[in-house]
Design an enzyme around this catalytic site. Structure first.
Site, PDB file in Angstrom:
ATOM      1  N   GLN A  44      -8.704   8.571  12.185  1.00 46.27           N
ATOM      2  CA  GLN A  44      -8.959   9.473  11.055  1.00 46.27           C
ATOM      3  C   GLN A  44      -8.748  10.934  11.421  1.00 46.27           C
ATOM      4  O   GLN A  44      -8.513  11.282  12.575  1.00 46.27           O
ATOM      5  CB  GLN A  44     -10.405   9.289  10.606  1.00 46.27           C
ATOM      6  CG  GLN A  44     -10.674   7.903  10.057  1.00 46.27           C
ATOM      7  CD  GLN A  44      -9.955   7.694   8.754  1.00 46.27           C
ATOM      8  OE1 GLN A  44     -10.208   8.371   7.787  1.00 46.27           O
ATOM      9  NE2 GLN A  44      -9.022   6.761   8.734  1.00 46.27           N
ATOM     10  N   ARG A  93      -7.941  14.319   2.469  1.00 44.10           N
ATOM     11  CA  ARG A  93      -6.709  14.779   3.117  1.00 44.10           C
ATOM     12  C   ARG A  93      -5.512  14.736   2.183  1.00 44.10           C
ATOM     13  O   ARG A  93      -4.461  15.290   2.496  1.00 44.10           O
ATOM     14  CB  ARG A  93      -6.438  13.950   4.389  1.00 44.10           C
ATOM     15  CG  ARG A  93      -7.430  14.214   5.499  1.00 44.10           C
ATOM     16  CD  ARG A  93      -6.986  13.604   6.824  1.00 44.10           C
ATOM     17  NE  ARG A  93      -6.801  12.159   6.761  1.00 44.10           N
ATOM     18  CZ  ARG A  93      -7.782  11.267   6.920  1.00 44.10           C
ATOM     19  NH1 ARG A  93      -9.003  11.671   7.158  1.00 44.10           N
ATOM     20  NH2 ARG A  93      -7.533   9.976   6.861  1.00 44.10           N
ATOM     21  N   GLY A 116      -1.194   8.494  -9.185  1.00 44.53           N
ATOM     22  CA  GLY A 116      -1.925   7.247  -9.336  1.00 44.53           C
ATOM     23  C   GLY A 116      -1.819   6.412  -8.090  1.00 44.53           C
ATOM     24  O   GLY A 116      -1.243   6.825  -7.087  1.00 44.53           O
ATOM     25  N   HIS A 133     -10.538   2.402  -1.227  1.00 46.08           N
ATOM     26  CA  HIS A 133     -10.715   1.963   0.151  1.00 46.08           C
ATOM     27  C   HIS A 133     -11.531   0.684   0.126  1.00 46.08           C
ATOM     28  O   HIS A 133     -12.642   0.616   0.621  1.00 46.08           O
ATOM     29  CB  HIS A 133     -11.404   3.060   0.983  1.00 46.08           C
ATOM     30  CG  HIS A 133     -10.802   3.212   2.339  1.00 46.08           C
ATOM     31  ND1 HIS A 133     -11.535   3.438   3.460  1.00 46.08           N
ATOM     32  CD2 HIS A 133      -9.516   3.167   2.743  1.00 46.08           C
ATOM     33  CE1 HIS A 133     -10.719   3.525   4.503  1.00 46.08           C
ATOM     34  NE2 HIS A 133      -9.501   3.369   4.092  1.00 46.08           N
ATOM     35  N   ASN A 134     -10.941  -0.319  -0.517  1.00 41.57           N
ATOM     36  CA  ASN A 134     -11.681  -1.527  -0.855  1.00 41.57           C
ATOM     37  C   ASN A 134     -11.881  -2.473   0.319  1.00 41.57           C
ATOM     38  O   ASN A 134     -13.003  -2.844   0.639  1.00 41.57           O
ATOM     39  CB  ASN A 134     -10.954  -2.289  -1.957  1.00 41.57           C
ATOM     40  CG  ASN A 134     -10.728  -1.420  -3.175  1.00 41.57           C
ATOM     41  OD1 ASN A 134     -11.488  -0.496  -3.414  1.00 41.57           O
ATOM     42  ND2 ASN A 134      -9.691  -1.703  -3.929  1.00 41.57           N
ATOM     43  N   HIS A 135     -10.799  -2.874   0.953  1.00 37.54           N
ATOM     44  CA  HIS A 135     -10.918  -3.893   1.997  1.00 37.54           C
ATOM     45  C   HIS A 135     -11.767  -3.404   3.168  1.00 37.54           C
ATOM     46  O   HIS A 135     -12.661  -4.113   3.619  1.00 37.54           O
ATOM     47  CB  HIS A 135      -9.532  -4.342   2.464  1.00 37.54           C
ATOM     48  CG  HIS A 135      -8.795  -5.158   1.433  1.00 37.54           C
ATOM     49  ND1 HIS A 135      -8.562  -4.691   0.172  1.00 37.54           N
ATOM     50  CD2 HIS A 135      -8.249  -6.391   1.492  1.00 37.54           C
ATOM     51  CE1 HIS A 135      -7.902  -5.624  -0.508  1.00 37.54           C
ATOM     52  NE2 HIS A 135      -7.701  -6.658   0.266  1.00 37.54           N
ATOM     53  N   HIS A 163       0.822  -1.200   0.000  1.00 33.66           N
ATOM     54  CA  HIS A 163       0.000   0.000   0.000  1.00 33.66           C
ATOM     55  C   HIS A 163       0.868   1.266   0.000  1.00 33.66           C
ATOM     56  O   HIS A 163       0.540   2.261  -0.624  1.00 33.66           O
ATOM     57  CB  HIS A 163      -0.883  -0.031   1.255  1.00 33.66           C
ATOM     58  CG  HIS A 163      -1.858   1.083   1.363  1.00 33.66           C
ATOM     59  ND1 HIS A 163      -3.110   1.020   0.825  1.00 33.66           N
ATOM     60  CD2 HIS A 163      -1.751   2.305   1.939  1.00 33.66           C
ATOM     61  CE1 HIS A 163      -3.753   2.137   1.076  1.00 33.66           C
ATOM     62  NE2 HIS A 163      -2.953   2.944   1.745  1.00 33.66           N
TER      63      HIS A 163
END
Lengths: 965, 256
Positions: free
Chosen positions: A528, A321, A753, A300-302, A237
């Site tokens: 967050q 952000r 990207g 933010h798939n998982h 990541h």
């Protein structure tokens, strides 16, 4: 437990004669589950207050804060005294079932914080803790099993919630933390120990060996904080190991795929308006010489797979952000969201164990995105939603944000030794610990129960407050560098910021949500709404005052040095000490093999249907093509007042616009066009042509709305299966190569990207991989927004042209798809010819010659002309005989539904005919029909026979019906 | 006299302050964005301004109920200042969340006897956040100075809680300024013309003096012609329908 004497339970519900919108929504959802035994649901809010309050005080709190005097009634109950009071009448129906749901310990509940503030305003500062609970009163006769199903599928997500017994509610007390330095023995590991450490931190064999070698050199074992830091910093990541690795592909070896393709295109194009590319949190381009635009799309798939609402909300929070942490900080001005789900009608009985139903994921993601972005006041103006069964366990949630910042602040800042590390925004809790390594790992059946700490819950108002005050601090130049605290938390943010200087961080200075966090948890927490600033010592007082003035927390947690070391302290103890060189460059380069072979699919065996109206209705009503109005209307796409072309256009504000246009500076005539391209179906035939097609799609949307390609910047987002498999990696290489080829030919550079690999799910030994998915997002600077064109037909009697060449390219098309076929003739792109055509069309719109324009994508000419007609409330007649073909195509259905790229349908006033044809001369172009007042779409086949004659309201109904939820 | 001074109130979660300030600037006023803490701490004074605006947003997350927490804060921390401001002839405009705040703070409806009987704004009947354009009919008999000379407006709404609810004896007492209507101006039209199920199709109300006005739709989002959803069909007007609201306010305040 606190003493029970101080516990008060307040119940607030709607007065019984009022309709309960939340309850009615649930009744519909329960019906959707096939359960018909629930006739009504009432939702009530329960507040548990831990405070010494008199009945008068409780009544005051209820009347002036918790319950609306017009519509609600309340009741409070103090367990210790058994006192029940309130203004609530009526007894609870004995036939009903009560379910009460509370958040799990440690899960952020934004409402609790707000109530604490509001109680202080009321003079009730003595309230120690507030907890919220939701009560569902189900009326009817559901059996035990049905109740369980309703709980599991609708009311409770065990990742963040649990069912509570009203009588036994307790406030869990957070344990205190006692410092103990944790060292991990890696210097003398046997095989079992080696693989244990490797698994615990998610390292590869090579990585752990490099770490062992480093600590041998240091002559000591690492602390857990050090290993966590390395695990976060070296995760896929954060460093994109696969893209930066060495890949053997056929006879060639690619050293760093990213540099060899996507970044290389940008380098070669060397556009002077590219201000900051691939080096900051977002890419930055010039806007008008004074302002600059920055753009980033993340996934933010998982997290969205296991907790759709929170996962998607924090996806928005996170990507916002990025611009905020780019250069010296950009104001977020637009969001774009693209989702990929399994079809909403996926059968429950086929659902793999441990997976949420796509309908629930869809609804949760939509709500999460809307609630977060709407609250931040950022318009969600653009997006797409795609469906494929293979997204069943790995839904994709792409969130993008466009930012605006002064051009002279576009470059990443630089701190000096002695500058302070300041953590601003939300407090740090245990939320999201290990999110990064989680994001890079395969999901399994247990993911929805064991990875609870990986889920973050957002609080948008904390982020909004942070944005407001940060932009003021930026304009006063109170900090010299900024970055966001995202994946990996402080460990990534501070570690990366200090890569070229060095830093000392005092972890005990970090403001915490609750006690009990270890130094390592503080360091890697992904709570967050936090950003990190580098602040010169002479600015710190002004900065802290500014933040305090708006109740936003800011804490000095360390200082930058010049020793190129990362040093972590907790209450004076050194708990981590790493060389920056090793931290950022010490990971072994990944070496992989890649292969790719074009798969062969059966060519469809389709009879030529005499009437194509039915096929058209079928494609219009397919999940991928159908109207997404249900989603779009629940996003605020008007806030900030900048929209020029909205997502819904046409006579009734409900037609599908191509790209969105905003005017970032309200007093200026310049605009920004935002578009995206995505089509995973093509990737199943050839990822190269998929990438080429989706780049073409994003670009033609820009041209369709009146833009041009003179200043277009692209973002790539690759979501792939497990690239440890050679064919997966080969597909990735193919797609990346197309990105290079297309970007250079179109002269549209990439500026940033992201990739999300390993989107796989294992169930009963079966692997479900997502289809190769590449999202291309594009922004284009528009000199004059008054030249914008929408896709709806405007005037009876106008001419309809098709620009571009149609080929027999139905591989992966919507037409083949609705008949259960894939095919092999994937749409290709000739970028040089396409660019020439697009440039001419841009010139035509600049001259004001174009009344309407729509690009041909899913469903080809057929879907495009139908959408233009019903969006404009007008009929149309077209003839397929005039359509320019690149090769002989003898079938009407193939011409009507081919998905060849670089094509547009254009509406031109009869009086502009000559000038338009002159501007377009040399391009593939033909007049194919006319706008009519019949409110019917008529299509004539090659032999002059009528193949479609369908009223536009029928077409529209087919298109609107599937997602009219 | 110099330019009219407008205070755009900002609280945690306010998010329409910039475009609201732009609308007032276009109308010739000076618009200053002021955080509520600055008023509470005495760093800014309401009495230095002629117009107070509570703009749209989700103040304090709209937690508990939309606008509730800011409403209480205004009432409890700034109640006297606001009362003096009103008595001194100041104008107050509430948009969207500002409507919810003014109503829940009891600053509206403020009938001719000075009372504010209970009135509230709750979740839309559709159960959804609704972002859509609506036709508004202006009540010609309204004392509202913000809508002088306006018959109808086409404006966007964007809210999840916009349904006006009041006891049946309160409704006829209200000074309704704008109603949700259909294209023809019929203010009995149902959803989606009335996007939230508001009683009597009420979209905005004012006090007895006409100087305090609040509405759910967003006039600040239709100032320029290209903000209209169909300007690419109909051509862009020089000013959007919402502009006159701000012009009226500034004109009136100039005469103070």
């Amino acid at each position: 437990m606190y003493g029970c004497y101080s516990m008060h339970r307040v119940e607030v519900c709607l007065k019984s004669h009022l309709p309960d919108a939340r309850g009615l929504g649930l009744v519909r959802d329960i019906c959707d589950l096939g359960i018909t035994t629930v006739s009504n649901v009432q939702v009530a809010d329960i507040y548990w207050l831990d405070a010494d309050l008199s009945p008068d005080e409780l009544n005051l709190i209820c009347r002036s804060l918790l319950a609306d005097p017009v519509t609600q009634e309340y009741q409070y109950f103090t367990p210790a005294t058994d006192v029940v009071e309130g203004d609530k009448g009526g007894e609870v129906d004995k036939q009903s079932h009560t379910i009460e749901v509370a958040y799990n310990a440690g899960v952020t509940d934004p409402v609790e914080e707000t109530i604490m503030k509001a109680l202080q305003d009321l003079g009730m500062g003595g309230v120690r803790v507030v907890k919220t609970v939701r009560r569902y009163l189900l009326q009817g006769r559901p059996d035990e099993y049905q109740l369980q199903v309703i709980c599991d599928r609708l009311l409770v997500n065990p990742i963040i919630q649990h069912v509570v017994e009203p009588e036994h509610f307790g406030f869990p007390e957070n344990p205190q933390y006692r410092f103990r330095l944790n060292q991990v023995d890696i210097l003398e590991l046997d095989n079992a120990g080696f693989s244990q450490v490797r698994q615990r931190f998610g390292f590869t064999d090579d990585e752990l060996q490099a770490i062992i070698a480093y600590f041998h050199q240091q002559g000591r074992n690492p602390t857990d904080a050090e290993l966590e830091t390395l695990a976060q910093t070296w995760s896929e990541h954060c460093v994109h190991k696969t893209f930066k690795g060495k890949i053997r592909f056929g006879t060639t070896t690619i050293d760093n795929l990213l540099k060899a393709t996507i970044m290389k295109a940008t380098e070669e194009l060397a556009k002077p308006w590219c201000l900051s590319v691939f080096e900051d949190n977002a890419g930055v381009i010039d806007f008008d010489g004074h302002w600059a635009l920055c753009f980033k799309v993340e996934t933010h798939n998982h997290p969205s797979a296991v907790e759709p609402y929170g996962g998607a909300a924090t996806g928005i929070g996170g990507v916002v952000r990025d611009p905020l942490g780019t250069g010296l900080g950009a104001k977020p001005i637009l969001n774009t969201d693209v989702f990929c789900f399994a079809p909403p009608d996926f059968p429950y009985e086929k659902l793999p164990k441990g997976v949420l139903h796509p309908r629930r994921i869809f609804k949760g993601v939509r709500a999460g995105v809307a609630d977060y972005a709407n609250r931040l006041g950022i318009p969600t103006l653009n997006g797409a939603i795609l469906f494929d069964e293979r997204y069943i366990a790995n839904p994709l949630v792409f969130c993008g944000t466009l930012g605006l910042l002064p051009k002279d602040l576009a470059q990443r800042g630089q701190q000096q030794a002695g500058d302070l590390v300041v953590l601003v925004g939300g407090r740090t809790g245990r939320d999201g610990i290990h999110g990064v390594t989680f994001a890079s790992e395969q999901l399994t059946e247990e993911s929805t129960t064991v990875s609870y700490s990986s889920v973050q819950i957002g609080n948008p108002i904390v982020e909004k407050r942070l944005i407001d005050v940060l932009l003021q601090a930026r304009d006063r130049r109170l900090y010299c560098r900024i970055t966001d605290c995202g994946g990996g938390g402080l460990s990534s943010a501070v570690g990366e910021m200090a890569a070229e200087t060095g830093v000392r961080v005092y972890l005990d200075k970090v403001p915490l949500k609750y006690a009990g966090l270890s130094y390592t948890e503080i360091w890697v927490s992904e709570s967050q709404e936090r950003m990190v600033l580098a602040v010169p010592p002479d600015c710190i007082d002004e900065l802290l005052n500014l933040f305090a003035g708006e109740n936003v927390e800011a804490a000095v947690i360390g200082e930058f040095t010049d020793d190129l070391r990362l040093q972590l302290f907790y209450n004076g103890n050194l708990v981590g000490d790493l060389d920056m060189e090793f931290l950022h460059k010490g990971y072994p380069q990944v070496k992989r093999e890649a292969v790719w072979e074009q798969p062969q699919y059966a060519e469809p065996d389709l009879a030529k249907p005499p009437d194509l109206g039915e096929a058209l209705l079928q494609i219009l009503g397919s999940w991928n093509v159908c109207s997404k109005e249900w989603v779009i209307r629940q996003y605020d796409h008007e806030v900030q007042g900048a929209s020029v072309l909205k997502p819904l256009v046409g006579k009734n504000n409900d037609g599908p616009g191509d790209a969105a246009i905003i005017r970032p500076i309200l007093g200026s005539e310049m605009g920004v066009i935002v578009a995206n391209g995505i089509n995973p179906k093509y990737g199943e035939i050839d990822p190269y042509w998929m990438a080429a097609s989706v780049i073409d799609e994003a670009l033609r949307q820009i041209v369709a709305v009146g833009g041009n390609l003179r200043q277009v910047a692209l973002l790539d987002n690759f979501c792939w299966g497990n690239t440890d498999r050679q064919d997966m990696l080969g597909a990735l290489v193919r797609a990346a190569q197309a990105c290079y080829d297309m970007a250079t030919a179109y002269e549209t550079p990439f500026i940033s990207g992201k990739d999300s690999l390993n989107n796989e799910f294992e169930s009963n030994g079966r692997i479900i991989s997502i289809p190769h998915t590449l999202l291309i997002s594009a922004i284009s600077v528009m000199e004059d927004v008054n030249r914008a064109v929408s896709m709806d037909f405007k005037k009876v009697g106008d001419l309809i042209y098709i620009a571009g060449t149609t080929q027999n390219e139905l591989g992966g098309s919507g037409y083949f798809g609705t008949h259960g076929f894939m095919g092999n003739n994937v749409p290709k792109v000739n970028p040089r010819r396409a660019r020439e055509l697009m440039d001419r069309l841009s010139l035509a719109t600049e001259k004001g010659l174009v009344r309407a324009c729509h690009d041909c994508s899913d469903g080809g000419i057929g879907v495009a002309v139908a959408e233009m007609a019903f969006a404009g409330g007008l009929g149309a007649t077209i003839s397929l005989k005039s359509v320019p073909l690149g090769e002989p195509v003898d079938r009407d259905d193939f011409i009507l539904f081919s998905e060849s790229n670089s094509r547009f349908l254009v509406e031109i006033a009869p009086e502009s005919k000559g000038e338009f044809e002159q501007v377009m001369s040399g391009a593939s172009l033909a007049a194919v029909g006319q706008v009519t007042d019949t409110e019917v779409l008529e299509v004539y086949g090659v032999d002059g026979r009528k193949v479609v004659a369908t009223p536009i309201n029928e077409l529209k109904e087919a298109w609107q019906k599937p997602l009219r939820w | 006299m110099g330019k009219v001074k407008t205070l755009i109130l900002r609280a945690p979660g306010t998010n329409c302050d910039a475009e609201t300030a732009f609308a007032f600037q276009q109308a010739g006023a000076v618009a200053t964005s002021v955080h509520i803490n600055q008023l509470i701490r005495g760093q800014q004074r309401l009495s230095d301004y002629q117009i107070l605006v509570v703009p749209g947003g989700f103040t304090y997350g709209d937690d508990i109920a939309a606008g509730k927490v800011l409403a209480n804060e205004l009432r409890l921390k700034l109640g006297e200042d606001i009362l003096r401001f009103i008595e001194g002839g100041g104008l107050i405009l509430g948009i969207c969340n500002g409507f919810q705040v003014l109503v829940k703070a009891g600053i509206l409806p403020r009938l001719s006897n000075g009372s504010s009987p209970p009135l509230t704004v709750v979740a839309n009947d559709s159960g959804k956040f609704e972002c859509r354009w609506v036709y508004l009919r202006v009540n010609k008999d309204s004392p509202c100075l913000f809508t002088k000379g306006i018959d109808s407006m086409y404006l966007p709404v964007a809210h999840a809680e916009g349904k006006v609810v009041a006891d049946s004896e309160v409704l006829p007492e209200l000074n309704v300024v704008v109603y949700y209507a259909d294209e023809q101006g019929d203010n009995k039209a149902g959803y989606p013309y009335n996007p939230n199920g508001s009683a009597g199709n009420i979209a905005g109300i004012c006090d007895a003096s006409g100087r305090i006005f609040a509405l759910m739709p967003h006039p600040e989002r239709y100032i320029r012609g290209t903000q209209h959803p169909q300007w690419t069909r109909q051509g862009a007007k020089e000013h959007g329908d919402g502009f006159q609201v701000f012009l009226n306010a500034v004109k009136w305040a100039k005469g103070l």
